[in-house]
Design a protein around this motif. Structure first.
Motif, mmCIF file in Angstrom:
data_model
loop_
_atom_site.group_PDB
_atom_site.id
_atom_site.type_symbol
_atom_site.label_atom_id
_atom_site.label_comp_id
_atom_site.label_asym_id
_atom_site.label_seq_id
_atom_site.Cartn_x
_atom_site.Cartn_y
_atom_site.Cartn_z
ATOM 1 N N LYS A 67 6.741 6.529 7.255
ATOM 2 C CA LYS A 67 7.933 7.051 7.722
ATOM 3 C C LYS A 67 8.975 6.294 7.457
ATOM 4 O O LYS A 67 10.107 6.741 7.010
ATOM 5 C CB LYS A 67 7.779 7.416 9.229
ATOM 6 C CG LYS A 67 6.489 8.606 9.524
ATOM 7 C CD LYS A 67 6.317 8.814 11.101
ATOM 8 C CE LYS A 67 5.252 9.860 11.327
ATOM 9 N NZ LYS A 67 5.246 10.285 12.637
ATOM 10 N N THR A 68 8.898 4.784 7.833
ATOM 11 C CA THR A 68 10.054 4.082 7.514
ATOM 12 C C THR A 68 10.381 3.721 6.081
ATOM 13 O O THR A 68 11.693 4.055 5.840
ATOM 14 C CB THR A 68 9.641 2.721 8.095
ATOM 15 O OG1 THR A 68 9.345 2.580 9.575
ATOM 16 C CG2 THR A 68 10.703 1.717 7.883
ATOM 17 N N SER A 100 1.449 0.465 11.796
ATOM 18 C CA SER A 100 0.240 1.037 11.013
ATOM 19 C C SER A 100 0.756 1.760 9.571
ATOM 20 O O SER A 100 2.043 2.001 9.558
ATOM 21 C CB SER A 100 -0.245 2.256 12.019
ATOM 22 O OG SER A 100 0.686 3.241 11.905
ATOM 23 N N LEU A 101 -0.259 2.149 8.969
ATOM 24 C CA LEU A 101 0.167 2.599 7.478
ATOM 25 C C LEU A 101 0.933 3.956 7.740
ATOM 26 O O LEU A 101 2.172 4.272 7.282
ATOM 27 C CB LEU A 101 -1.088 2.761 6.666
ATOM 28 C CG LEU A 101 -1.649 1.697 6.009
ATOM 29 C CD1 LEU A 101 -2.873 2.121 5.394
ATOM 30 C CD2 LEU A 101 -0.728 1.095 5.213
ATOM 31 N N THR A 118 0.772 -1.194 0.083
ATOM 32 C CA THR A 118 -0.102 0.001 0.002
ATOM 33 C C THR A 118 0.772 1.199 -0.026
ATOM 34 O O THR A 118 0.517 2.159 -0.825
ATOM 35 C CB THR A 118 -1.112 -0.015 1.103
ATOM 36 O OG1 THR A 118 -1.656 -1.108 1.006
ATOM 37 C CG2 THR A 118 -1.807 1.201 1.299
ATOM 38 N N VAL A 119 1.953 1.121 0.758
ATOM 39 C CA VAL A 119 2.722 2.483 1.013
ATOM 40 C C VAL A 119 3.855 2.368 0.025
ATOM 41 O O VAL A 119 4.459 3.595 -0.064
ATOM 42 C CB VAL A 119 3.316 2.540 2.545
ATOM 43 C CG1 VAL A 119 1.905 2.836 3.327
ATOM 44 C CG2 VAL A 119 4.102 1.664 2.751
ATOM 45 N N TRP A 120 4.241 1.276 -0.452
ATOM 46 C CA TRP A 120 5.400 1.374 -1.347
ATOM 47 C C TRP A 120 5.263 0.323 -2.494
ATOM 48 O O TRP A 120 5.677 -0.836 -2.459
ATOM 49 C CB TRP A 120 6.720 0.923 -0.724
ATOM 50 C CG TRP A 120 8.134 1.306 -1.164
ATOM 51 C CD1 TRP A 120 8.197 1.878 -2.345
ATOM 52 C CD2 TRP A 120 9.354 1.257 -0.692
ATOM 53 N NE1 TRP A 120 9.637 2.226 -2.722
ATOM 54 C CE2 TRP A 120 10.279 1.495 -1.684
ATOM 55 C CE3 TRP A 120 9.729 0.807 0.568
ATOM 56 C CZ2 TRP A 120 11.695 1.664 -1.087
ATOM 57 C CZ3 TRP A 120 11.017 0.863 0.988
ATOM 58 C CH2 TRP A 120 12.040 1.060 -0.137
ATOM 59 N N PRO A 121 4.325 0.380 -3.461
ATOM 60 C CA PRO A 121 4.001 -0.305 -4.404
ATOM 61 C C PRO A 121 5.200 -0.731 -5.225
ATOM 62 O O PRO A 121 5.177 -2.037 -5.835
ATOM 63 C CB PRO A 121 2.746 0.265 -5.044
ATOM 64 C CG PRO A 121 2.924 1.771 -4.788
ATOM 65 C CD PRO A 121 3.703 1.910 -3.412
#
Length: 257
Positions: free
Chosen positions: A114-115, A108-109, A25-28
Motif C-alpha cells: 500500500k505504501t 508486512s508485505l 519483493t514489492v518494488w523490484p
C-alpha cells in the motif's frame, strides 16, 4: 521509466536490511542507494545522493526522523518521506511533517504494498497536476507579500579572543560545523553562531550560491568546476588550493559551466 532511488535510515542494521529485502519483493525496480544509522548521517547522504524517497526511522540517535524531515522541508528538492517506527503514538506528528505514509515495524508485505502504491502515484504524478494542486492551495489562502529585507552587508565574527566586523564582500565561502559557521576569508577563518540555513536567507542569492547543505560560496570567487575520481562535481576557487564538493541537489547551478 526513470529509476526511483531510495535511502533507508534506521539505527538498527538488521531492520534496515529487513526493510530493504521487503522492498525488493514489492518494488523490484526501486534502487536503495544509501543506508544511514542516525539522523545526521541521513541528512548528509540525502544531500549527497538526492534520493527520490527516504524511509526514516523516527527514533534515531542525534536527530530523530521528524527532525530530519523538518530540515529537509526547507531544501530545494526534498525526497518523499515514509516514516518507520515501532511506536504508533508518533503518527499525528509524523503526518504534520508531510509524510507520504507511516509504517509500523516490522512492516508486512501487504502493508508495504500500500505504501509503494502511494509512492508510485506521487513519483509519477504529472508536473501539470502538481502545479494545479499548488495553485489551488495558493488560491485558498495567500499571505500578503512581505517586503524583502536588504541583503546582509556586515558580519560580526569571532577570531581568536577578538570580535571582528567583516564586510560581506570579504567572504570567500561559509561552511557549517557542529555549533558554528566558519567564515573563510583571504586572511584566515572566523566563526559565527548563525546557522547556515538562517544565513542563506540573509544573503544575496545572485552573489552567494549554496552548493552543499553545509557550504555557501561567493560566486565571484568561483574559478570553475571539475569532476573528481569518484564522479563528484568539485568547485575550484580563485587563488585557493581547496576544492569544495557540490552535492547532487545543487549540480544544476553549474550546468552551463
Amino acid at each position: 521509466m526513470n529509476t526511483i532511488r531510495a535511502l533507508i535510515a534506521d539505527d538498527e542494521a538488521h531492520l534496515r536490511d529487513y526493510l530493504e529485502s521487503q522492498l525488493k519483493t514489492v518494488w523490484p525496480e526501486l534502487r536503495v542507494v544509501a543506508h544511514a544509522a542516525n539522523g545526521l548521517e541521513a541528512l548528509r547522504l540525502i544531500d549527497e545522493e538526492a534520493p527520490d524517497v527516504a524511509f526514516l526511522d523516527i527514533r534515531m540517535p542525534g536527530l530523530t526522523g521528524l527532525d530530519v524531515a523538518a530540515r529537509l522541508a526547507s531544501g530545494p528538492k526534498p525526497p518523499l518521506i515514509v516514516f518507520v517506527t515501532a511506536y504508533d503514538q508518533y503518527a499525528v506528528e509524523a503526518f504534520e511533517q508531510s509524510a507520504v505514509d507511516y509504517l509500523l515495524k516490522p512492516a508486512s508485505l501487504e502493508r508495504l504494498e500500500k505504501t509503494v502504491a502511494k509512492l508510485k502515484t506521487r513519483t509519477t504524478a504529472a508536473p501539470a497536476a502538481s502545479l494545479q494542486a499548488l495553485l489551488a492551495q495558493l488560491a485558498v489562502a495567500t499571505p500578503a507579500p512581505v517586503p524583502a529585507a536588504a541583503p546582509l552587508q556586515w558580519i560580526r565574527a569571532a577570531q581568536g579572543d577578538q570580535t571582528r566586523l567583516i564586510s560581506i564582500d570579504e567572504v570567500i565561502y561559509f561552511q557549517s560545523n557542529d555549533k558554528y559557521t566558519s567564515v573563510f576569508l583571504a586572511d584566515g577563518e572566523s566563526l559565527i553562531r548563525t546557522p547556515l540555513s538562517k544565513l542563506r536567507e540573509q544573503l544575496d542569492e545572485q552573489k552567494f550560491w549554496q552548493i552543499h547543505r553545509s557550504v555557501i560560496v561567493a560566486a565571484r570567487h568561483v574559478a570553475g568546476t571539475r569532476q573528481d575520481f569518484r564522479g563528484r562535481l568539485m568547485v575550484q576557487l580563485k587563488g585557493r588550493p581547496e576544492q569544495l564538493v557540490v552535492s547532487r541537489n545543487y549540480v544544476d547551478l553549474f550546468r552551463q559551466m
